[in-house]
Every structure is written in C-alpha cells, then in structure tokens.
Design a protein around this motif. Structure first.
Motif, PDB file in Angstrom:
ATOM      1  N   ARG A   1       0.836  -1.223   0.000  1.00 41.64           N
ATOM      2  CA  ARG A   1       0.000   0.000   0.000  1.00 41.64           C
ATOM      3  C   ARG A   1       0.859   1.257   0.000  1.00 41.64           C
ATOM      4  NH1 ARG A   1      -2.658  -2.738   4.258  1.00 41.64           N
ATOM      5  NH2 ARG A   1      -4.303  -4.068   3.368  1.00 41.64           N
ATOM      6  N   GLU A   2       1.857   1.286   0.871  1.00 40.73           N
ATOM      7  CA  GLU A   2       2.729   2.477   0.965  1.00 40.73           C
ATOM      8  C   GLU A   2       3.487   2.721  -0.331  1.00 40.73           C
ATOM      9  OE1 GLU A   2       5.495   2.396   4.203  1.00 40.73           O
ATOM     10  OE2 GLU A   2       3.948   2.010   5.703  1.00 40.73           O
ATOM     11  N   ILE A   3       4.014   1.638  -0.897  1.00 42.27           N
ATOM     12  CA  ILE A   3       4.835   1.785  -2.106  1.00 42.27           C
ATOM     13  C   ILE A   3       3.971   2.177  -3.298  1.00 42.27           C
ATOM     14  CG2 ILE A   3       6.165   0.433  -3.793  1.00 42.27           C
ATOM     15  CD1 ILE A   3       7.530  -0.913  -1.317  1.00 42.27           C
ATOM     16  N   VAL A   4       2.830   1.517  -3.446  1.00 45.01           N
ATOM     17  CA  VAL A   4       1.944   1.815  -4.575  1.00 45.01           C
ATOM     18  C   VAL A   4       1.494   3.289  -4.517  1.00 45.01           C
ATOM     19  CG1 VAL A   4      -0.376   1.365  -5.458  1.00 45.01           C
ATOM     20  CG2 VAL A   4       1.191  -0.536  -5.034  1.00 45.01           C
ATOM     21  N   LYS A   5       1.288   3.774  -3.300  1.00 45.20           N
ATOM     22  CA  LYS A   5       0.824   5.156  -3.135  1.00 45.20           C
ATOM     23  C   LYS A   5       1.835   6.172  -3.677  1.00 45.20           C
ATOM     24  CE  LYS A   5      -1.247   6.070   0.956  1.00 45.20           C
ATOM     25  NZ  LYS A   5      -1.249   6.485   2.378  1.00 45.20           N
ATOM     26  N   ILE A   6       3.120   5.914  -3.447  1.00 45.61           N
ATOM     27  CA  ILE A   6       4.128   6.892  -3.876  1.00 45.61           C
ATOM     28  C   ILE A   6       4.735   6.597  -5.256  1.00 45.61           C
ATOM     29  CG2 ILE A   6       4.734   7.504  -1.487  1.00 45.61           C
ATOM     30  CD1 ILE A   6       7.293   5.661  -3.533  1.00 45.61           C
ATOM     31  N   SER A   7       4.558   5.375  -5.760  1.00 45.93           N
ATOM     32  CA  SER A   7       5.238   5.017  -7.006  1.00 45.93           C
ATOM     33  C   SER A   7       4.481   5.495  -8.238  1.00 45.93           C
ATOM     34  CB  SER A   7       5.429   3.503  -7.096  1.00 45.93           C
ATOM     35  OG  SER A   7       6.102   3.182  -8.296  1.00 45.93           O
ATOM     36  N   ARG A   8       5.248   5.929  -9.240  1.00 43.38           N
ATOM     37  CA  ARG A   8       4.617   6.305 -10.500  1.00 43.38           C
ATOM     38  C   ARG A   8       4.622   5.143 -11.500  1.00 43.38           C
ATOM     39  NH1 ARG A   8       8.004   8.020 -14.875  1.00 43.38           N
ATOM     40  NH2 ARG A   8      10.215   7.996 -14.351  1.00 43.38           N
ATOM     41  N   HIS A   9       5.117   3.974 -11.077  1.00 42.85           N
ATOM     42  CA  HIS A   9       5.243   2.831 -11.981  1.00 42.85           C
ATOM     43  C   HIS A   9       4.210   1.747 -11.682  1.00 42.85           C
ATOM     44  CE1 HIS A   9       8.986   4.525 -13.335  1.00 42.85           C
ATOM     45  NE2 HIS A   9       9.500   4.493 -12.118  1.00 42.85           N
ATOM     46  N   PRO A  10       3.829   0.988 -12.704  1.00 48.13           N
ATOM     47  CA  PRO A  10       3.036  -0.213 -12.436  1.00 48.13           C
ATOM     48  C   PRO A  10       3.815  -1.118 -11.479  1.00 48.13           C
ATOM     49  CG  PRO A  10       3.259   0.152 -14.817  1.00 48.13           C
ATOM     50  CD  PRO A  10       4.175   1.124 -14.130  1.00 48.13           C
ATOM     51  N   ALA A  11       3.107  -1.864 -10.648  1.00 52.26           N
ATOM     52  CA  ALA A  11       3.782  -2.660  -9.617  1.00 52.26           C
ATOM     53  C   ALA A  11       3.224  -4.064  -9.552  1.00 52.26           C
ATOM     54  CB  ALA A  11       3.625  -1.983  -8.258  1.00 52.26           C
ATOM     55  N   VAL A  12       4.136  -5.015  -9.339  1.00 49.59           N
ATOM     56  CA  VAL A  12       3.743  -6.402  -9.123  1.00 49.59           C
ATOM     57  C   VAL A  12       4.340  -6.838  -7.783  1.00 49.59           C
ATOM     58  CG1 VAL A  12       5.738  -7.270 -10.446  1.00 49.59           C
ATOM     59  CG2 VAL A  12       3.685  -8.685 -10.263  1.00 49.59           C
ATOM     60  N   GLY A  13       3.558  -7.569  -7.007  1.00 48.00           N
ATOM     61  CA  GLY A  13       4.076  -8.091  -5.738  1.00 48.00           C
ATOM     62  C   GLY A  13       4.730  -9.444  -5.961  1.00 48.00           C
ATOM     63  N   ILE A  14       5.788  -9.734  -5.216  1.00 44.84           N
ATOM     64  CA  ILE A  14       6.418 -11.057  -5.307  1.00 44.84           C
ATOM     65  C   ILE A  14       6.883 -11.521  -3.932  1.00 44.84           C
ATOM     66  CG2 ILE A  14       8.663 -10.077  -5.979  1.00 44.84           C
ATOM     67  CD1 ILE A  14       9.041 -12.759  -7.646  1.00 44.84           C
ATOM     68  N   GLY A  15       6.829 -12.829  -3.707  1.00 42.09           N
ATOM     69  CA  GLY A  15       7.327 -13.399  -2.463  1.00 42.09           C
ATOM     70  C   GLY A  15       6.212 -14.002  -1.636  1.00 42.09           C
ATOM     71  N   GLY A  16       6.107 -15.306  -1.633  1.00 43.79           N
ATOM     72  CA  GLY A  16       5.139 -16.001  -0.792  1.00 43.79           C
ATOM     73  C   GLY A  16       3.693 -15.840  -1.231  1.00 43.79           C
ATOM     74  N   ILE A  17       3.466 -15.500  -2.494  1.00 42.29           N
ATOM     75  CA  ILE A  17       2.096 -15.286  -2.965  1.00 42.29           C
ATOM     76  C   ILE A  17       1.526 -16.583  -3.556  1.00 42.29           C
ATOM     77  CG2 ILE A  17       0.626 -13.943  -4.524  1.00 42.29           C
ATOM     78  CD1 ILE A  17       2.684 -11.671  -4.344  1.00 42.29           C
TER      79      ILE A  17
ATOM     80  N   ASN B   1      -5.598 -10.318  -1.936  1.00 41.53           N
ATOM     81  CA  ASN B   1      -5.172  -9.213  -1.063  1.00 41.53           C
ATOM     82  C   ASN B   1      -4.085  -8.340  -1.692  1.00 41.53           C
ATOM     83  OD1 ASN B   1      -6.959 -10.002   0.900  1.00 41.53           O
ATOM     84  ND2 ASN B   1      -5.468 -11.330   1.947  1.00 41.53           N
ATOM     85  N   ILE B   2      -3.260  -8.948  -2.516  1.00 43.84           N
ATOM     86  CA  ILE B   2      -2.180  -8.194  -3.174  1.00 43.84           C
ATOM     87  C   ILE B   2      -2.799  -7.176  -4.141  1.00 43.84           C
ATOM     88  CG2 ILE B   2      -0.106  -8.379  -4.634  1.00 43.84           C
ATOM     89  CD1 ILE B   2       0.131  -9.907  -1.952  1.00 43.84           C
ATOM     90  N   ILE B   3      -3.792  -7.633  -4.875  1.00 44.96           N
ATOM     91  CA  ILE B   3      -4.474  -6.748  -5.827  1.00 44.96           C
ATOM     92  C   ILE B   3      -5.267  -5.677  -5.058  1.00 44.96           C
ATOM     93  CG2 ILE B   3      -6.156  -6.662  -7.734  1.00 44.96           C
ATOM     94  CD1 ILE B   3      -3.615  -8.269  -8.434  1.00 44.96           C
ATOM     95  N   LEU B   4      -5.931  -6.105  -4.001  1.00 46.05           N
ATOM     96  CA  LEU B   4      -6.711  -5.153  -3.197  1.00 46.05           C
ATOM     97  C   LEU B   4      -5.800  -4.099  -2.551  1.00 46.05           C
ATOM     98  CD1 LEU B   4      -9.285  -7.632  -1.588  1.00 46.05           C
ATOM     99  CD2 LEU B   4      -9.733  -5.926  -3.393  1.00 46.05           C
ATOM    100  N   ALA B   5      -4.546  -4.478  -2.285  1.00 46.64           N
ATOM    101  CA  ALA B   5      -3.598  -3.524  -1.692  1.00 46.64           C
ATOM    102  C   ALA B   5      -3.084  -2.530  -2.724  1.00 46.64           C
ATOM    103  CB  ALA B   5      -2.430  -4.271  -1.044  1.00 46.64           C
ATOM    104  N   GLY B   6      -3.423  -2.739  -3.994  1.00 48.42           N
ATOM    105  CA  GLY B   6      -3.076  -1.739  -5.002  1.00 48.42           C
ATOM    106  C   GLY B   6      -2.102  -2.183  -6.083  1.00 48.42           C
TER     107      GLY B   6
END
Lengths: 216, 216
Positions: free
Chosen positions: A151-167, A174-179
C-alpha cells in the motif's frame, strides 16, 4: 509502444519444478493464463542459461507472452527477450537501458520504500515489490514488506507494480486489493501438481478481484 | 585494427589475492610488464562485477593494457572492455561476436585438440590452451594437456595461442618453447608477495625465451 500485462507473472525456479522441464511448466502456465514469464537462473553456465532462454522463447511465442530475463543482460540480448528484470545488486538501470534500448521492458525490484522513491527517478517499466511475504524460494531477500508495504509503495510510485514473495491463491486477492497491478508467483505454479490448473485458479482470483476493485 | 600482445596475460582471482584489492594486484602487475588482464569473477553480484571492471579499467588505462572480461558479455558491454574471454560453456562465439562487434577482442578456451580444430572455423582473436598443467585455481577443468598438448594444438591452430593452468616462472619458458605466443598466469602474480616483481621476472623469462626462439 510497449504493452504488457503484469497481472499474473510467473518467475521460474528449476529447483522447484519437481523434475519437470521449464518448457513444460511454462507452456502449461501459458495455457492457464499467465501474462509474463521471467527466467531466473542462478547456478548454471551461460551456455545453459542461453539455451534455456531460447527454449522458453519458443514455448511462449504462440501465446504472445513476453519473456523477461532475470539479471543477465547478456542473455536478454542474446535471445532477444522482451525484457530484463534487475534487482538492487544487478546492473545499474541506466546502463541496462542504454544497452537494451527503449523498446524493451525493464523491471526493477524494490525492497523498501526508499527503493521505490529512487525508482521514480528512473524510466523503469514496472517495479517488483519484493518480498511481500516470507518465501522459501529465495533466502537472500530483504525483510517481508507485507500488505502495508505494498500500500505504501503503490501510493508513492509512479510505476506499475507487481508483488512477489510467498504469494499463492490464499493471499493473491489481497495483493491486488492492496493496489498492485499483478502478482508474481514462483512455487504456486512451478511446484503445483497441475501448473495449468494452478494458473487458471490464480487467473480467476485475479480477474474477480480486479472486477471488484473497478466496481468499488 | 586490433592489436594486442598475449605474451604475459594475467587472469585475476580475488580469492588468491591474499586480502589485497584487485586494483593493487593489477596495477603492480602492469608496472611489471603484463600485456593483458582478464577479470574473472564467479561468485559476486552483477553490480559488484561491473564496479570491479570499471575500477580495473581505470587502473589499466595509463598502461594501455587491454581489459578482457571472463564469460560475461553484459559486463564487457557495460564497461566497454577491450574484449571478452569465453569458455566452452559460455556464450556461443557467433552470438558474442554479433553483440560485441568486430573491433573487440574475443578469446576462446580450448580444452582438447578437437576444440582447437573447431576454433579454426571461428574468427576468434586468440585461443587459451587450458589447462596446460594441473592447477589449484580452478577445480572444474578438463585434464591437463601438458607441453605436448600445446605443441599439437599450436601446430593445427590458425590462431594466436596462450597457455593457461599451473604456469609459473619454473615452467614459463617451456610454454613459449612449445609454440605458444604467451603465458597466462593467475597465482604466479596474484599470490606473489610482490606482484610487480613476479611480473618482472616472468617478463624477463619470456623476453629471453622469445629471443632464443627467434635466433634458432
């Protein structure tokens, strides 16, 4: 114009493939709806890495799925991959971009808020937020960032983001819901008894979650 | 026109440097008369490899000594090194040449007579005959070729050749007398108490031996 879809991003790991070839895993995953594939190899010769990359390129061509090479710009150039994924200890972004050209996809791992702030200065094509949760597939990672980290990173980042690690399918929504724009998985597909079925299930979860966020 | 001198070719090994930096070893070796330097790194991150390569490039610039990168074409491109050295398990030569261009030096390790015959089909700039003798610095090498191996390979090869593996001041002259254009050393300089002095001694042996072979 570069066009790519981060929503379901497979990262390979030969040691987690239960003896099956990466060609098999990747082809099944493609049938199941993965949208990007990253080839990550840490313990093989340059020749093997190159040969593996060429094989995966052939597997992915019919599906029009981009092949991204982890760390190794030489392999990305040699097999004319669609892109390169670099971490904080890999080639500096500016040099990677200069050598690869503007048409290739370059993704960058960010391991903390400061990395994401720094990445805003760069024309990377996406960031990989890593690691979201603790993961058995990498042992040299930074502390887990959790959903709050996303959530924190997506809020400040100007780039598309993908989560990785233990998903996996229990926490993908929840990863998508977090942004995040997508999830990146290793063992959730690579170690599944049926990698195509595993990809289909993740695909379905992501589609439903994206629909929900749009309707909100 | 590419011009280089294979006669005294230092290959780095951080683990054999007795805690001294590669910049120190390489600078002293340059003062002592080495004619080529190859940076070989097998266990560090791409970022560290790149940074180390940039440091060595700076050290070598005043001496006009070419920096050759072992295996990693990405590092060679990133630091604009003078060349790349590839082994039989590295990037295929044709691809390396295409990506590096015709003006860069590309060397290829040959581990048997057949490798040298195959190399005659390629426009490599030199071959590294490896290993000449048993060596503690590499554990994954092919069987030692000995002086007879050098003689046989030099006889059929159309390329300049440098011997590598277990070479030091006690056997350096024999490598030249067997027909090689130069010797490649690792520990003989890297692990020497005084790397400059070690290079000077090898330089002197090579010069005297070359003079002898010309006068024969």
């Amino acid at each position: 114009m570069k066009s790519f879809d981060l929503s379901l991003y497979l990262v390979t790991d030969r040691s987690l493939s239960l003896g099956r070839t990466l060609e098999y895993i990747v082809t099944e995953a493609a049938k199941g709806g993965v949208t990007m594939v990253q080839l990550r190899e840490k313990d093989c010769s340059t020749l093997e890495f190159y040969q593996q990359a060429m094989l995966l390129k052939e597997c992915l061509r019919p599906y029009n799925i981009p092949l991204i090479i982890n760390d190794r710009l030489d392999i990305a150039l040699a097999c004319d991959a669609e892109g390169l994924h670099i971490g904080q200890s890999d080639m500096p972004y500016a040099i990677a971009r200069k050598l690869l050209g503007k048409d290739k996809i370059i993704g960058l791992s960010v391991e903390c808020l400061q990395d994401a702030i720094d990445a805003n200065e760069l024309d990377v094509d996406y960031i990989g937020i890593s690691p979201v949760f603790g993961t058995p597939t990498k042992t040299d990672t930074a502390p887990a960032l959790g959903l709050n980290g996303i959530r924190e990173i997506v809020k400040i980042s100007r780039h598309p983001a993908v989560g990785i690690g233990g998903i996996n399918r229990t926490n993908a929504a929840n990863i998508i819901l977090a942004g995040a724009d997508g999830i990146s998985v290793v063992s959730a597909i690579t170690s599944a008894t049926d990698p195509k079925e595993a990809a289909l299930q993740l695909r379905s979860i992501i589609n439903q979650t994206i629909k929900k966020t749009i309707n909100q």
